[in-house]
Structures are given as C-alpha cells and as structure tokens.
Design a protein around this motif. Structure first.
Motif, PDB file in Angstrom:
ATOM      1  N   VAL A 143    -121.195  25.195 -77.395  1.00  0.00           N
ATOM      2  CA  VAL A 143    -122.501  24.873 -76.824  1.00  0.00           C
ATOM      3  C   VAL A 143    -122.449  24.680 -75.307  1.00  0.00           C
ATOM      4  CG1 VAL A 143    -123.544  23.967 -78.928  1.00  0.00           C
ATOM      5  CG2 VAL A 143    -122.234  22.429 -77.472  1.00  0.00           C
ATOM      6  N   CYS A 144    -121.274  24.875 -74.710  1.00  0.00           N
ATOM      7  CA  CYS A 144    -121.193  24.848 -73.253  1.00  0.00           C
ATOM      8  C   CYS A 144    -120.390  26.060 -72.798  1.00  0.00           C
ATOM      9  CB  CYS A 144    -120.610  23.539 -72.730  1.00  0.00           C
ATOM     10  SG  CYS A 144    -118.846  23.301 -72.921  1.00  0.00           S
ATOM     11  N   ASP A 145    -120.764  26.570 -71.628  1.00  0.00           N
ATOM     12  CA  ASP A 145    -120.132  27.786 -71.126  1.00  0.00           C
ATOM     13  C   ASP A 145    -118.648  27.600 -70.863  1.00  0.00           C
ATOM     14  OD1 ASP A 145    -122.556  29.092 -71.300  1.00  0.00           O
ATOM     15  OD2 ASP A 145    -123.092  28.676 -69.215  1.00  0.00           O
ATOM     16  N   GLN A 146    -118.241  26.427 -70.429  1.00  0.00           N
ATOM     17  CA  GLN A 146    -116.825  26.193 -70.136  1.00  0.00           C
ATOM     18  C   GLN A 146    -115.989  26.303 -71.416  1.00  0.00           C
ATOM     19  OE1 GLN A 146    -116.080  22.754 -67.722  1.00  0.00           O
ATOM     20  NE2 GLN A 146    -113.876  22.863 -68.027  1.00  0.00           N
ATOM     21  N   ALA A 147    -116.436  25.668 -72.500  1.00  0.00           N
ATOM     22  CA  ALA A 147    -115.681  25.735 -73.760  1.00  0.00           C
ATOM     23  C   ALA A 147    -115.677  27.150 -74.317  1.00  0.00           C
ATOM     24  CB  ALA A 147    -116.264  24.761 -74.787  1.00  0.00           C
ATOM     25  N   ALA A 148    -116.772  27.881 -74.107  1.00  0.00           N
ATOM     26  CA  ALA A 148    -116.843  29.252 -74.620  1.00  0.00           C
ATOM     27  C   ALA A 148    -115.777  30.141 -73.995  1.00  0.00           C
ATOM     28  CB  ALA A 148    -118.226  29.840 -74.363  1.00  0.00           C
ATOM     29  N   GLY A 149    -115.395  29.853 -72.745  1.00  0.00           N
ATOM     30  CA  GLY A 149    -114.419  30.673 -72.055  1.00  0.00           C
ATOM     31  C   GLY A 149    -112.977  30.238 -72.253  1.00  0.00           C
ATOM     32  N   GLU A 150    -112.767  29.132 -72.954  1.00  0.00           N
ATOM     33  CA  GLU A 150    -111.413  28.618 -73.140  1.00  0.00           C
ATOM     34  C   GLU A 150    -110.732  29.259 -74.348  1.00  0.00           C
ATOM     35  OE1 GLU A 150    -110.777  24.355 -72.358  1.00  0.00           O
ATOM     36  OE2 GLU A 150    -112.952  24.265 -72.194  1.00  0.00           O
ATOM     37  N   ALA A 167    -119.905  31.733 -82.712  1.00  0.00           N
ATOM     38  CA  ALA A 167    -120.965  32.136 -81.783  1.00  0.00           C
ATOM     39  C   ALA A 167    -120.986  31.179 -80.608  1.00  0.00           C
ATOM     40  CB  ALA A 167    -122.315  32.136 -82.485  1.00  0.00           C
ATOM     41  N   HIS A 168    -121.694  31.596 -79.562  1.00  0.00           N
ATOM     42  CA  HIS A 168    -121.907  30.741 -78.388  1.00  0.00           C
ATOM     43  C   HIS A 168    -123.403  30.527 -78.218  1.00  0.00           C
ATOM     44  CE1 HIS A 168    -121.578  28.893 -74.521  1.00  0.00           C
ATOM     45  NE2 HIS A 168    -122.317  29.841 -73.968  1.00  0.00           N
ATOM     46  N   TRP A 169    -123.815  29.263 -78.285  1.00  0.00           N
ATOM     47  CA  TRP A 169    -125.200  28.872 -78.015  1.00  0.00           C
ATOM     48  C   TRP A 169    -125.166  27.968 -76.788  1.00  0.00           C
ATOM     49  CZ3 TRP A 169    -126.826  26.700 -83.493  1.00  0.00           C
ATOM     50  CH2 TRP A 169    -126.890  27.761 -84.413  1.00  0.00           C
ATOM     51  N   GLY A 170    -125.172  28.543 -75.611  1.00  0.00           N
ATOM     52  CA  GLY A 170    -125.009  27.761 -74.388  1.00  0.00           C
ATOM     53  C   GLY A 170    -126.230  26.944 -74.005  1.00  0.00           C
ATOM     54  N   PHE A 171    -125.978  25.719 -73.578  1.00  0.00           N
ATOM     55  CA  PHE A 171    -127.012  24.819 -73.073  1.00  0.00           C
ATOM     56  C   PHE A 171    -126.484  24.163 -71.808  1.00  0.00           C
ATOM     57  CE2 PHE A 171    -128.029  25.055 -77.558  1.00  0.00           C
ATOM     58  CZ  PHE A 171    -129.408  25.137 -77.557  1.00  0.00           C
ATOM     59  N   PRO A 172    -127.390  23.884 -70.840  1.00  0.00           N
ATOM     60  CA  PRO A 172    -126.939  23.175 -69.638  1.00  0.00           C
ATOM     61  C   PRO A 172    -126.468  21.765 -69.990  1.00  0.00           C
ATOM     62  CG  PRO A 172    -129.336  23.434 -69.649  1.00  0.00           C
ATOM     63  CD  PRO A 172    -128.808  24.179 -70.836  1.00  0.00           C
ATOM     64  N   ASP A 173    -125.568  21.243 -69.183  1.00  0.00           N
ATOM     65  CA  ASP A 173    -125.014  19.905 -69.428  1.00  0.00           C
ATOM     66  C   ASP A 173    -126.039  18.847 -69.045  1.00  0.00           C
ATOM     67  OD1 ASP A 173    -123.564  17.604 -69.742  1.00  0.00           O
ATOM     68  OD2 ASP A 173    -121.904  18.220 -68.443  1.00  0.00           O
ATOM     69  N   GLN A 174    -126.715  18.321 -70.047  1.00  0.00           N
ATOM     70  CA  GLN A 174    -127.772  17.347 -69.795  1.00  0.00           C
ATOM     71  C   GLN A 174    -127.227  16.023 -69.264  1.00  0.00           C
ATOM     72  OE1 GLN A 174    -126.272  17.883 -72.666  1.00  0.00           O
ATOM     73  NE2 GLN A 174    -127.229  16.826 -74.373  1.00  0.00           N
TER      74      GLN A 174
END
Length: 159
Positions: free
Chosen positions: A85-92, A104-111
């Motif tokens: 759910v965060c772009d950083q974890a998706a790229g690790e 899957a990747h469901w990206g959301f901004p870091d609230q």
C-alpha cells in the motif's frame, strides 16, 4: 465459507497497512482475515490509525507494527493475497511467500506525513481508509477462487 488471508505491506507498518488489516478483518462479507507488516516496522501504530481500527470494531490487542519476516516463517499463516500500500514497500525485495499468493500494489500517499490541524490529519487517514475500503469491497465481490495477480491489480484502476 472459506476465509482468505490478506497481508497488507507498508514500510513502517504503522498506518496504511494497519488500516487495511482492520478493514479486511472486519469486512461485512466475512471473507477475509487481515494481516499487516512492514519491511522496517516502526515501534508503534499511529494513534489515528489505531483509533480508526478500534472504531471498526477491530481488536486493539492486534494493533502492532511487525516485520514482514514473521509471515515468511514455516508456521506463519498462508497468505492468499499480498498487497503493498506504499510505493516504497512495492519497490523493495520482498521475502519468499509460501504458497504463491496473488500479489498487487494499491498505492496510497502516506497520510501520517500530513501537516495541519488534528482534523486535517484525521481527514487524510479517512481518505486512505475510504480508498482501501472501496478496493476491498470490489475484491470481496469477485470470484476469489479464480483471481490472479492481473485481476487484483485491475482493482486499483477501477477504484
């Protein structure tokens, strides 16, 4: 009815992934058991995320930041779905997940990075919660036994 294990991943496992865990575990369909973890987990759960999870009726004793390594162990629950759910974890580089879960990747901004009043901060968390809830609702309506990674990624574009 079969329940599906769904693991939400985010770097610090303190906000977005916690909300995903709580939403899926308390989903009215009863189809999911939610889990969450992070690549570099924090020391605590964000208080706003914890409050939202409690408002959903989620057991506050389960609200902990934890490493994603715990879900790669032999005695860990087998995951059916893994969603970053965060772009950083998706790229690790993720650990090996037994059983070849659908990912899957469901990206959301870091609230948790939102600056402003308490009301503005909570609004950012509610916005992410609503986005996750919409995607989980779409997921719950799908034929889960026939899903693949491509189908799960399409939920991101529909929501």
């Amino acid at each position: 009815m079969k329940q599906y294990n769904i693991l939400f991943l985010c770097t610090h496992n303190s906000a977005r992934s916690i909300i995903g865990e709580a939403l899926s575990s308390t989903h009215p369909s009863g189809k999911f058991v939610g889990y969450s973890a992070g690549s570099s987990p924090g020391t605590s759960v964000n208080p706003i995320a914890a409050d939202l999870a409690k408002e959903m009726g989620y057991d506050s004793a389960k609200l902990k930041s934890k490493s994603w390594d715990v879900y790669g162990l032999p005695d860990a629950p087998k995951m059916d779905f893994i969603i970053t759910v965060c772009d950083q974890a998706a790229g690790e580089q993720c650990p090996y997940w037994p059983g070849q879960p659908v990912t899957a990747h469901w990206g959301f901004p870091d609230q948790s990075q939102v600056q402003g009043t308490d009301l503005e901060k909570k609004a950012a968390f509610v916005s992410v919660m609503n986005g996750l809830e919409k995607r989980i609702n779409i997921l719950a309506a799908m034929p889960l036994d026939k899903l693949d990674s491509m189908s799960l990624k399409e939920i991101h574009t529909k929501a």
